[in-house]
Design a protein around this motif. Structure first.
Motif, PDB file in Angstrom:
ATOM      1  N   VAL A  44      45.669  89.134  16.980  1.00  0.00           N
ATOM      2  CA  VAL A  44      45.910  88.125  17.992  1.00  0.00           C
ATOM      3  C   VAL A  44      46.859  88.715  19.023  1.00  0.00           C
ATOM      4  CG1 VAL A  44      46.813  85.824  18.463  1.00  0.00           C
ATOM      5  CG2 VAL A  44      45.604  86.264  16.326  1.00  0.00           C
ATOM      6  N   PHE A  45      46.450  88.653  20.289  1.00  0.00           N
ATOM      7  CA  PHE A  45      47.268  89.187  21.358  1.00  0.00           C
ATOM      8  C   PHE A  45      48.086  88.058  21.968  1.00  0.00           C
ATOM      9  CE2 PHE A  45      43.472  91.874  21.139  1.00  0.00           C
ATOM     10  CZ  PHE A  45      44.072  93.079  20.851  1.00  0.00           C
ATOM     11  N   VAL A  46      49.357  88.288  22.196  1.00  0.00           N
ATOM     12  CA  VAL A  46      50.274  87.286  22.717  1.00  0.00           C
ATOM     13  C   VAL A  46      50.759  87.750  24.081  1.00  0.00           C
ATOM     14  CG1 VAL A  46      52.434  86.067  22.301  1.00  0.00           C
ATOM     15  CG2 VAL A  46      50.979  86.700  20.377  1.00  0.00           C
ATOM     16  N   ASP A  47      50.853  86.765  25.019  1.00  0.00           N
ATOM     17  CA  ASP A  47      51.321  87.084  26.361  1.00  0.00           C
ATOM     18  C   ASP A  47      52.348  86.027  26.758  1.00  0.00           C
ATOM     19  OD1 ASP A  47      51.591  88.287  28.791  1.00  0.00           O
ATOM     20  OD2 ASP A  47      49.677  87.605  29.603  1.00  0.00           O
ATOM     21  N   THR A  48      53.366  86.433  27.492  1.00  0.00           N
ATOM     22  CA  THR A  48      54.394  85.508  27.957  1.00  0.00           C
ATOM     23  C   THR A  48      53.873  84.801  29.204  1.00  0.00           C
ATOM     24  OG1 THR A  48      56.064  87.031  27.143  1.00  0.00           O
ATOM     25  CG2 THR A  48      56.789  85.310  28.666  1.00  0.00           C
ATOM     26  N   VAL A  49      54.040  83.479  29.250  1.00  0.00           N
ATOM     27  CA  VAL A  49      53.508  82.673  30.340  1.00  0.00           C
ATOM     28  C   VAL A  49      54.525  82.602  31.467  1.00  0.00           C
ATOM     29  CG1 VAL A  49      52.724  80.370  30.977  1.00  0.00           C
ATOM     30  CG2 VAL A  49      52.130  81.302  28.758  1.00  0.00           C
ATOM     31  N   GLN A  50      54.049  82.786  32.682  1.00  0.00           N
ATOM     32  CA  GLN A  50      54.865  82.619  33.881  1.00  0.00           C
ATOM     33  C   GLN A  50      54.350  81.370  34.597  1.00  0.00           C
ATOM     34  OE1 GLN A  50      57.401  84.550  34.979  1.00  0.00           O
ATOM     35  NE2 GLN A  50      57.276  85.985  33.271  1.00  0.00           N
ATOM     36  N   ASN A  51      55.154  80.308  34.692  1.00  0.00           N
ATOM     37  CA  ASN A  51      54.741  79.090  35.386  1.00  0.00           C
ATOM     38  C   ASN A  51      54.700  79.346  36.884  1.00  0.00           C
ATOM     39  OD1 ASN A  51      54.509  77.587  33.055  1.00  0.00           O
ATOM     40  ND2 ASN A  51      56.637  76.896  33.135  1.00  0.00           N
ATOM     41  N   GLY A  52      53.680  78.812  37.528  1.00  0.00           N
ATOM     42  CA  GLY A  52      53.550  79.000  38.960  1.00  0.00           C
ATOM     43  C   GLY A  52      52.424  78.129  39.496  1.00  0.00           C
ATOM     44  N   VAL A  53      52.111  78.297  40.751  1.00  0.00           N
ATOM     45  CA  VAL A  53      51.070  77.517  41.411  1.00  0.00           C
ATOM     46  C   VAL A  53      49.738  78.225  41.203  1.00  0.00           C
ATOM     47  CG1 VAL A  53      50.258  76.628  43.619  1.00  0.00           C
ATOM     48  CG2 VAL A  53      52.697  76.679  43.122  1.00  0.00           C
ATOM     49  N   VAL A  54      48.780  77.486  40.707  1.00  0.00           N
ATOM     50  CA  VAL A  54      47.444  78.024  40.491  1.00  0.00           C
ATOM     51  C   VAL A  54      46.507  77.343  41.483  1.00  0.00           C
ATOM     52  CG1 VAL A  54      45.555  78.298  38.857  1.00  0.00           C
ATOM     53  CG2 VAL A  54      47.906  78.394  38.051  1.00  0.00           C
ATOM     54  N   PRO A  55      45.918  78.084  42.393  1.00  0.00           N
ATOM     55  CA  PRO A  55      45.016  77.444  43.367  1.00  0.00           C
ATOM     56  C   PRO A  55      43.719  77.008  42.674  1.00  0.00           C
ATOM     57  CG  PRO A  55      44.985  79.818  43.639  1.00  0.00           C
ATOM     58  CD  PRO A  55      46.047  79.515  42.608  1.00  0.00           C
ATOM     59  N   ILE A  56      43.276  75.833  43.048  1.00  0.00           N
ATOM     60  CA  ILE A  56      42.032  75.295  42.495  1.00  0.00           C
ATOM     61  C   ILE A  56      40.960  75.402  43.564  1.00  0.00           C
ATOM     62  CG2 ILE A  56      40.890  73.246  41.585  1.00  0.00           C
ATOM     63  CD1 ILE A  56      43.629  72.306  40.629  1.00  0.00           C
ATOM     64  N   THR A  57      39.919  76.116  43.271  1.00  0.00           N
ATOM     65  CA  THR A  57      38.794  76.238  44.198  1.00  0.00           C
ATOM     66  C   THR A  57      37.568  75.670  43.509  1.00  0.00           C
ATOM     67  OG1 THR A  57      38.305  78.458  43.389  1.00  0.00           O
ATOM     68  CG2 THR A  57      39.731  78.280  45.315  1.00  0.00           C
ATOM     69  N   VAL A  58      36.886  74.798  44.217  1.00  0.00           N
ATOM     70  CA  VAL A  58      35.672  74.189  43.690  1.00  0.00           C
ATOM     71  C   VAL A  58      34.537  74.536  44.643  1.00  0.00           C
ATOM     72  CG1 VAL A  58      34.560  72.022  43.055  1.00  0.00           C
ATOM     73  CG2 VAL A  58      37.004  72.300  42.714  1.00  0.00           C
ATOM     74  N   PRO A  59      33.665  75.442  44.244  1.00  0.00           N
ATOM     75  CA  PRO A  59      32.533  75.741  45.116  1.00  0.00           C
ATOM     76  C   PRO A  59      31.533  74.589  45.074  1.00  0.00           C
ATOM     77  CG  PRO A  59      32.365  76.984  43.072  1.00  0.00           C
ATOM     78  CD  PRO A  59      33.671  76.268  43.034  1.00  0.00           C
ATOM     79  N   ALA A  60      31.098  74.137  46.239  1.00  0.00           N
ATOM     80  CA  ALA A  60      30.166  73.011  46.292  1.00  0.00           C
ATOM     81  C   ALA A  60      29.210  73.210  47.455  1.00  0.00           C
ATOM     82  CB  ALA A  60      30.922  71.705  46.451  1.00  0.00           C
ATOM     83  N   ASN A  61      28.006  72.745  47.265  1.00  0.00           N
ATOM     84  CA  ASN A  61      26.988  72.786  48.302  1.00  0.00           C
ATOM     85  C   ASN A  61      26.417  71.387  48.455  1.00  0.00           C
ATOM     86  OD1 ASN A  61      27.216  75.567  48.645  1.00  0.00           O
ATOM     87  ND2 ASN A  61      25.737  75.970  47.025  1.00  0.00           N
ATOM     88  N   GLY A  62      25.973  71.050  49.648  1.00  0.00           N
ATOM     89  CA  GLY A  62      25.331  69.761  49.868  1.00  0.00           C
ATOM     90  C   GLY A  62      25.962  69.024  51.026  1.00  0.00           C
ATOM     91  N   SER A  63      25.535  67.794  51.179  1.00  0.00           N
ATOM     92  CA  SER A  63      26.050  66.995  52.282  1.00  0.00           C
ATOM     93  C   SER A  63      27.232  66.163  51.800  1.00  0.00           C
ATOM     94  CB  SER A  63      24.955  66.079  52.833  1.00  0.00           C
ATOM     95  OG  SER A  63      24.502  65.223  51.800  1.00  0.00           O
ATOM     96  N   VAL A  64      28.146  65.898  52.708  1.00  0.00           N
ATOM     97  CA  VAL A  64      29.361  65.154  52.397  1.00  0.00           C
ATOM     98  C   VAL A  64      29.212  63.750  52.975  1.00  0.00           C
ATOM     99  CG1 VAL A  64      31.851  65.066  52.753  1.00  0.00           C
ATOM    100  CG2 VAL A  64      30.723  67.251  52.480  1.00  0.00           C
ATOM    101  N   THR A  65      29.609  62.751  52.192  1.00  0.00           N
ATOM    102  CA  THR A  65      29.596  61.376  52.687  1.00  0.00           C
ATOM    103  C   THR A  65      31.027  60.860  52.711  1.00  0.00           C
ATOM    104  OG1 THR A  65      29.258  60.507  50.468  1.00  0.00           O
ATOM    105  CG2 THR A  65      27.290  60.890  51.809  1.00  0.00           C
ATOM    106  N   ALA A  66      31.297  59.983  53.654  1.00  0.00           N
ATOM    107  CA  ALA A  66      32.653  59.464  53.837  1.00  0.00           C
ATOM    108  C   ALA A  66      33.014  58.509  52.717  1.00  0.00           C
ATOM    109  CB  ALA A  66      32.766  58.752  55.181  1.00  0.00           C
ATOM    110  N   LEU A  67      34.267  58.534  52.321  1.00  0.00           N
ATOM    111  CA  LEU A  67      34.753  57.625  51.294  1.00  0.00           C
ATOM    112  C   LEU A  67      34.961  56.228  51.894  1.00  0.00           C
ATOM    113  CD1 LEU A  67      35.783  57.291  48.400  1.00  0.00           C
ATOM    114  CD2 LEU A  67      38.040  57.899  49.227  1.00  0.00           C
TER     115      LEU A  67
END
Length: 142
Positions: A44-67
């Motif tokens: 089992v490999f162990v790694d030390t965690v560094q807290n930080g900002v993780v960018p969230i990218t969501v690839p999407a295709n199609g038409s957008v409708t207004a909320l």
């Protein structure tokens, strides 16, 4: 009894007894051995965690409708004038900002023209009213 029947019954009994012993020998030879359980050591490999900002990218295709859709109706007629933003779907506007300008001078002139035509028609019909409906003439004259 006949010797032939005796010999055949003895042979039948010998065959049945031989079949029983043969079956028992086959069953005893079919013993499976239990395999030995091998111990597996997993790394089992162990790694030390560094807290930080993780960018969230969501690839999407199609038409957008207004909320929240907004329907806009112009209650005046006129010529659409350009504003600071293009008046298109999805365009953002700030509070208090002018959405669009409509020049209604042309429409106001056409209303004035229609009013003038009405007055001319009433003026043209007044002599006929005086002769045909004398009791209604004072109202129309006023």
């Amino acid at each position: 009894m006949d010797t032939r029947k005796i010999i055949l019954s003895i042979i039948g009994l010998v065959l049945i007894i031989a079949a029983i012993f043969g079956a028992k020998a086959i069953i005893d030879s079919n013993v499976k051995e239990k395999p030995k359980v091998s111990k597996i050591v997993k790394n089992v490999f162990v790694d030390t965690v560094q807290n930080g900002v993780v960018p969230i990218t969501v690839p999407a295709n199609g038409s957008v409708t207004a909320l929240r859709k907004l329907e806009l109706f112009a209650e005046v007629q006129g010529i659409f004038q350009s504003s600071s933003h293009d008046f298109r779907p999805g365009q953002r506007y700030r509070r208090g900002e002018i959405l669009l300008n409509i020049d209604s001078r042309e429409y106001a002139a056409s209303v004035q023209s229609a009013k003038s035509d009405l007055y001319n028609s009433i003026t043209a019909i007044m002599p006929d009213l005086r002769l045909d409906y004398p009791e209604a003439f004072p109202k129309w004259e006023n």
